[in-house]
Design a protein around this motif. Structure first.
Motif, mmCIF file in Angstrom:
data_model
loop_
_atom_site.group_PDB
_atom_site.id
_atom_site.type_symbol
_atom_site.label_atom_id
_atom_site.label_comp_id
_atom_site.label_asym_id
_atom_site.label_seq_id
_atom_site.Cartn_x
_atom_site.Cartn_y
_atom_site.Cartn_z
ATOM 1 N N TYR A 158 -39.686 -49.910 -13.055
ATOM 2 C CA TYR A 158 -39.148 -49.290 -11.419
ATOM 3 C C TYR A 158 -40.038 -50.313 -10.816
ATOM 4 O O TYR A 158 -41.326 -50.623 -11.373
ATOM 5 N N GLN A 159 -39.549 -50.607 -10.141
ATOM 6 C CA GLN A 159 -40.590 -51.488 -8.576
ATOM 7 C C GLN A 159 -40.451 -50.461 -7.435
ATOM 8 O O GLN A 159 -38.993 -50.335 -7.443
ATOM 9 N N THR A 161 -42.021 -49.211 -3.242
ATOM 10 C CA THR A 161 -43.217 -49.860 -2.206
ATOM 11 C C THR A 161 -44.009 -48.235 -1.771
ATOM 12 O O THR A 161 -43.186 -47.265 -1.796
ATOM 13 N N TYR A 166 -37.428 -47.404 -4.036
ATOM 14 C CA TYR A 166 -37.779 -47.825 -5.081
ATOM 15 C C TYR A 166 -37.188 -50.055 -4.651
ATOM 16 O O TYR A 166 -35.646 -49.938 -3.918
ATOM 17 N N PHE A 249 -46.097 -54.495 -3.444
ATOM 18 C CA PHE A 249 -45.539 -53.298 -4.096
ATOM 19 C C PHE A 249 -45.931 -51.881 -5.484
ATOM 20 O O PHE A 249 -47.205 -53.056 -5.873
ATOM 21 N N TYR A 250 -45.769 -51.602 -6.172
ATOM 22 C CA TYR A 250 -46.167 -50.880 -6.719
ATOM 23 C C TYR A 250 -44.883 -51.260 -8.980
ATOM 24 O O TYR A 250 -43.775 -50.922 -7.953
ATOM 25 N N GLU A 251 -45.692 -50.886 -9.268
ATOM 26 C CA GLU A 251 -44.538 -51.729 -10.908
ATOM 27 C C GLU A 251 -44.977 -50.655 -12.019
ATOM 28 O O GLU A 251 -46.509 -50.333 -12.055
#
Length: 700
Positions: A158-159, A161, A166, A249-251
């Protein structure tokens, strides 16, 4: 004079220099069947491997032939379409160089006006783009490969914020979370903190770790699936920042670990709980007791520890088998749990011992009420082998902090109180008192002495005559063990239960059997009238399954005939693993040994068992004989047993004959044989020989 910029010669030189420096080929060609070149720049040789002379006016080869056969139609169609629409053309295609190498080229050109209307003229530029095409293809291949990994990965990817849910997820994550597609998940889950995590603070902890470390590793959480089901996941993720240092973002990846967590929980449960009853085991009990002790000290309340032991468990376990014993333990566990609060603990200490931990008690009254409730519930009837049983328990209670401030002391004191409850008749509870420790010490000392009794030759046998009631003659004897320890005579009532409990009864029972057979054979060799000697068998001896082999071996050792040995068993044996018991008794009977059913009327046998089993004698329990004169029911039972025995062709013997009234009643109603203090108490070997010589009635 320097050349003027408008000088044609100068312009031609400048144009030639410019064209020669271009990475590619400038051309002018006719729009005919062969792309006839009217002009090509110096770049022709490097591009195609052919010289200008080879290509101009198709002198050696046409440009149409240089174009890859598979791309010729593509090129012509693209050019014709551009010409028709009066626009530039821009195409990529392959050519075949003079050395046979295939190269990709990019061509850009246009149709220009021409004085000769016989054909159109194209002018343009062709450049080798093979390296770029290969780079683009490699990039596309990499994208396809990583897209395949993304789409087909087993793990969720996933990515996301911090605030907008998502950005991208793969199909595996959508399936894991219960959504039909990645798009479905992305459009639905906009608030990860509350829609995903069972504990919303886990999202906050996730972002705090990201802020601190830039990564999270093995971040385990419980999350909601779309249908509300809760599963366990483990995340590994990193923060991605822009060139300006701003979070983009987070991945990360997500692994479903519910099965592993359940397995870990099962292993943890097995390590801290009893496999049979599911109750906390000793390990978990000790941990909870330590916490309860600390709680009592901190908040000045009472913690009660109750040590509970089932009163008849070993009898049930040995008589009816381990399967029935296990069922009793499970039933007891359920009953104990029903008596306590959820904040309390019921633990299995081992065997038939349980420990109750009652926390935050305000006074002894509430503890007393709980113990009374426990006694009542445990004693409720239960069924086994189609028979109804009532099992009681004995409980010892100790209090923290009054009786101790550590786990070991509290358990020891509760154990002491429990043995006091047993001494007081069982089926009761006792609070710990300091002097009880002396009782436990005495019991341990007795056990230690009992273990040494056989090696030290401290056991002896006494013999109680069996009398033929009609004639008064001695027709047999019952061997009864006595313990003449170095500290004096010890009552069988004191050491037999301890021997049964610890398993020493196996060794002791074998000694009794061998000694009784040897003594009976000695009497016969001395010229006395041969008669049977009776030996009581413990349920434990029968449960071992080797009693037939033991009897055979002892008869061989002593030289005594089997018909002069009578083995007394209790009624409960017949309700224990019926087929096994029947087989053992049948094999003993086949040896020639007599079988006597002891304490008849007090156990659990059914008439069907009595009819089937190979029994020679019924022994009426002394409790019925004792009440003949005062209890009409006892008298009726005795008459019924005598009648039953005779109908089954069995000998009937009455125990506990102590008065002439007992004797006459039994004689009148046809009882065959008897034992009791009226005729003789159990006596030593020498005293029994004297009875054989002098007769029995004069000693009544």
């Amino acid at each position: 004079m320097p050349s003027h910029p408008t000088d044609p010669a100068l312009q031609a030189r400048l144009l030639g220099t410019l064209l020669s420096n271009l990475e590619g080929m400038v051309y002018r060609c006719r729009l005919d069947a062969h792309w006839t070149m009217e002009f090509v720049s110096e770049g022709c040789l490097k591009l195609t491997g052919y010289s200008e002379e080879d290509i101009l006016f198709n002198s050696h080869i046409s440009f149409d032939n240089i174009t890859h056969p598979d791309d010729r139609d593509l090129v012509r169609n693209a050019v014709l379409a551009a010409v028709k629409n009066n626009r530039r053309f821009d195409i990529e295609y392959r050519i075949i160089r003079a050395d046979g190498e295939v190269r990709w080229v990019w061509e850009r050109g246009t149709n220009i006006s021409h004085d000769n209307k016989a054909w159109d003229v194209l002018e343009g530029f062709i450049q080798d783009i093979t390296e770029r095409r290969e780079a683009d293809e490699a990039l596309r291949e990499a994208e396809r490969r990583y897209r395949s990994i993304f789409e087909n990965a087993i793990e969720g990817i996933y990515q996301s914020t911090p605030d907008n849910g998502y950005l991208a997820v793969n199909p595996a994550l959508a399936r894991m979370y219960g959504y039909s597609s990645p798009q479905d998940l992305i459009s639905t889950l906009k608030d990860i903190e509350h829609q995903v995590y069972v504990e919303p603070k886990r999202r906050i902890e996730f972002m705090q770790l990201m802020k601190k470390n830039g990564v999270v590793t093995n971040f385990e959480s419980r999350i909601y699936k779309r249908d509300g089901e809760i599963i366990w996941i483990s995340e590994n993720a990193r923060a991605v920042f822009s060139s300006a240092g701003e979070l983009v973002f987070y991945e990360g990846t997500v692994e479903a670990i519910t099965e592993r967590k359940l397995h870990e929980a099962e292993i943890q449960f097995q390590a801290t709980h009893d496999a049979l009853t599911g109750l906390p085991n000793r390990t978990l009990l000790y941990d909870r007791m330590q916490q309860a002790v600390l709680h009592s000290e901190r908040y000045s309340n009472i913690t009660a520890i109750a040590f509970l032991d089932l009163d008849q468990f070993k009898f049930i376990n040995d008589s009816l088998g381990h399967q029935v014993g296990d069922e009793l333990l499970k039933i007891t566990a359920q009953r104990l749990t029903s008596c306590l609060r959820e904040s309390d603990t019921v633990a299995r200490q081992g065997g038939d011992e349980f420990v109750l931990l009652l926390t935050s008690q305000t006074d002894e009254d509430s503890i007393t009420q709980t113990m009374q409730r426990v006694l009542h519930e445990v004693a409720q009837p239960w069924m086994a082998n189609d028979l109804e049983f009532r099992i009681t328990c004995s409980i010892g209670v100790t209090l923290c902090p009054d009786d101790g401030r550590d786990v070991e002391t509290l358990l020891k004191n509760a154990d002491s109180a429990m043995y006091k409850a047993k001494e007081l008749g069982r089926n009761n509870f006792q609070y710990f008192a300091a002097e009880m420790n002396d009782t436990v010490t005495d019991r341990l000392a007795l056990l230690n002495r009992l273990r040494q009794a056989i090696p030290k030759n401290e056991f002896i046998l006494h013999y109680q005559p069996k009398i033929h009631l009609a004639s008064g003659k001695i027709i047999g004897s019952e061997a009864l063990i006595r313990w003449n320890s170095d500290e004096g005579m010890v009552s069988p009532a004191a050491f037999i239960p301890l021997a049964e409990e610890t398993g020493l009864i196996i060794q002791i029972g074998e000694w009794v059997l061998r000694t009784a057979c040897r003594q009976n054979r000695t009497w016969q060799l001395a010229g006395h009238q041969p008669m049977p000697v009776s030996v009581n068998l413990s349920p434990r001896q029968l449960a071992r399954g080797d009693i037939v082999e033991l009897v055979e071996r002892i008869l061989a050792e002593t030289g005594m005939e089997a018909k002069y040995l009578e083995l007394e068993i209790t009624e409960s044996v017949m309700a224990t693993d019926v087929e096994k018991s029947f087989a053992l008794l049948t094999r003993l009977r086949a040896l020639g040994v007599k079988i006597s059913l002891d304490d008849f009327g007090t156990g659990y046998s059914s008439l069907s068992y009595l009819k089937r089993f190979p029994v020679d004698t019924l022994k009426i329990d002394q409790s019925f004989v004792r009440d003949i004169a005062t209890n009409p029911d006892s008298a009726a039972i005795i008459k019924a047993i005598i009648s039953l025995g005779h109908n089954l062709n069995l000998t009937v013997l009455a125990e506990g004959i102590e008065t002439e009234e007992h004797f006459q009643f039994l004689l009148k109603h046809g009882c065959n044989e008897g034992q009791g203090y009226l005729m003789s108490k159990p006596v030593t070997n020498h005293a029994f020989i004297k009875l054989l010589h002098e007769g029995i009635r004069q000693y009544s």
